[in-house]
Design an enzyme around this catalytic site. Sequence first.
Site, PDB file in Angstrom:
ATOM      1  N   ASP A   1      14.149 -37.433  35.487  1.00 60.27           N
ATOM      2  CA  ASP A   1      13.291 -36.960  36.443  1.00 60.27           C
ATOM      3  C   ASP A   1      12.226 -38.264  36.259  1.00 60.27           C
ATOM      4  O   ASP A   1      12.130 -39.027  35.185  1.00 60.27           O
ATOM      5  CB  ASP A   1      12.565 -35.839  35.692  1.00 60.27           C
ATOM      6  CG  ASP A   1      11.330 -35.342  36.397  1.00 60.27           C
ATOM      7  OD1 ASP A   1      11.276 -35.439  37.774  1.00 60.27           O
ATOM      8  OD2 ASP A   1      10.343 -35.113  35.687  1.00 60.27           O
TER       9      ASP A   1
ATOM     10  N   ASP B   1       8.275 -38.273  37.407  1.00 61.77           N
ATOM     11  CA  ASP B   1       6.950 -38.030  37.066  1.00 61.77           C
ATOM     12  C   ASP B   1       6.863 -37.021  35.709  1.00 61.77           C
ATOM     13  O   ASP B   1       7.471 -35.873  35.697  1.00 61.77           O
ATOM     14  CB  ASP B   1       6.228 -36.831  38.014  1.00 61.77           C
ATOM     15  CG  ASP B   1       6.278 -37.588  39.442  1.00 61.77           C
ATOM     16  OD1 ASP B   1       5.748 -38.716  39.578  1.00 61.77           O
ATOM     17  OD2 ASP B   1       6.971 -36.965  40.501  1.00 61.77           O
TER      18      ASP B   1
ATOM     19  N   ASP C   1      10.751 -33.207  31.876  1.00 67.17           N
ATOM     20  CA  ASP C   1       9.442 -32.867  31.164  1.00 67.17           C
ATOM     21  C   ASP C   1       9.205 -31.267  31.413  1.00 67.17           C
ATOM     22  O   ASP C   1       8.429 -30.511  30.850  1.00 67.17           O
ATOM     23  CB  ASP C   1       8.416 -33.630  31.586  1.00 67.17           C
ATOM     24  CG  ASP C   1       7.836 -33.246  33.094  1.00 67.17           C
ATOM     25  OD1 ASP C   1       6.919 -32.587  33.087  1.00 67.17           O
ATOM     26  OD2 ASP C   1       8.768 -33.519  33.883  1.00 67.17           O
TER      27      ASP C   1
END
Length: 542
Positions: A64, A66, A378
């Site tokens: 990922d 961000d 995250d």
Amino acid sequence: MEKGHETAVGGDKPSHFANMGSTDGGQKPYVWSSPQGGCKIDLRKQIFCNRSLNMKNIVAVGFDMDYTLAQYKPETFESLAYDGTIRKLVYDLGYPRELLNWSFDWTYMVRGLVLDKKRGNILKMDRHKYVKVAYHGFKELSKEDKVNTYGNTLIRDSFDEPDYIIIDTLFALAEAYMFAQLVDFKDKNPGKIPEGVDYAVMYKDVRAAVDLCHRDGTLKQMVAKDPQRYINEDTSIVPMLKMLRDSGRATFLVTNSLWDYTNIVMNFLCESRTVDGSRKCNFDWLKYFDVVISGSAKPSFFHDCNRANLFEVELESGMLINTDNGSPMAQVGSSSPTPMLSLKGQKKACRVFQGGSVGHLHKLLSIESSSQVLYVGDHIYGDILRSKKVLGWRTMLVVPELEREVELLWELRDTRKQLRLLRNERDLIEDKIHHLKWSLKYDDFSTVEKQKLSSECNALEFQRDQVRFAHQQAQRECHQMFHKIWGQLMKTGYQNSRFAHQVERFACLYTSQVSNLSLYSPDKYYRPSEDYMPHEFDILPL
């Protein structure tokens, strides 16, 4: 609530912690494959394992962007998002202008909290969904209120949408803080919030304002102008990606951000370039990936039944080009498919797409089995839970808060041992009291003997109260060392927190930074620690 709440979360670094790797851009990073690599790894940068994972079986590693590759600075980025959301609430949704004087304390909220939208409460619970800490706005609920409100089994079994929302991303901390401020404001200023706007409606308006902030592009334009102000540099990312690719793994990026913003952020992370600097953004960073999918709309991306169209992105203009499930298509008026955009010096071009689903990704990377993929993200729900439960991908969760958490655990290891001893002492004294009271009730003693036993029982009860007070005080002080309000991220009292329970269930691996992968062999066999049941635990030495 005109000023942010101060939350003491300081702490000195243990002197014995090694400085492996670098995130400040000022030091050449160590990687496993370098001459300095292969040594003992700083505890804060270790990768922790919940389920065995042999990297030799992994053929593709995905990321990922961000809050995974790009770690945003909460004091600047989250404050920017907070300020933008406040302005949307006032100017677009008609909230009182007093809100413009509010400020954001980015240290106040933590991940893993649950918002009770209907009651205006913020909860921290353990893995069994027992509420251990609860606030109404910024006012702590009493033990009685907690039990009366959340002690019912049926309530405890829910804690889900539509009445509850889990704060499981760092980006959601600002909106949780704003919700607490609005609850406090509504309670203290009756009539200033329009009639009919209850706590749940206020949360809905906060979410709408957040979406408006993202939709108008203001946040991303500010980041694009000065990425260094909003994103942490991590000089270990490029060596990590190089090492993975040199080991024969494919690498891919799947992000919900669109191509224009993705290119800006990845340029900064890989080349530390800004869009208005002397060196403009280019596409050199793509050489570290085989496939990039922007605008992926996770978590729906992970459902193979998702029939979203896959478009190829024209790098320079950002225009979308039709594809046949990833294969180039001839455009109207042309007899041959649009040529794949290539990068100078690359044997095989990285292809950039928008949309699609996991089926397209597997085809592009020639993935035969989902268990051959390791995905690093995250977001418990958006990245880890769905990719794990739906696909069977192997997963690694990035938990930046872990770096400080393990540091404090090390510093407080003697305190935590003392807490265990105090708890055991309480149990022993209580057992003696129970036995004496039982004896006085049923055994045949003389008056003198009964008086003696009663005096002994009173002395034990006094001792018990002293030990209980010392234990509770020590436990409270230890709790506040981690966070003044919410305590340890992974614990609530002696139980794992709900957040820790989710990490344990859905993340094969977890660590503080994505670049910690660079400190380990790309062929490492990650093995979990031994599980202990209560009957085994007390046998271990303190």
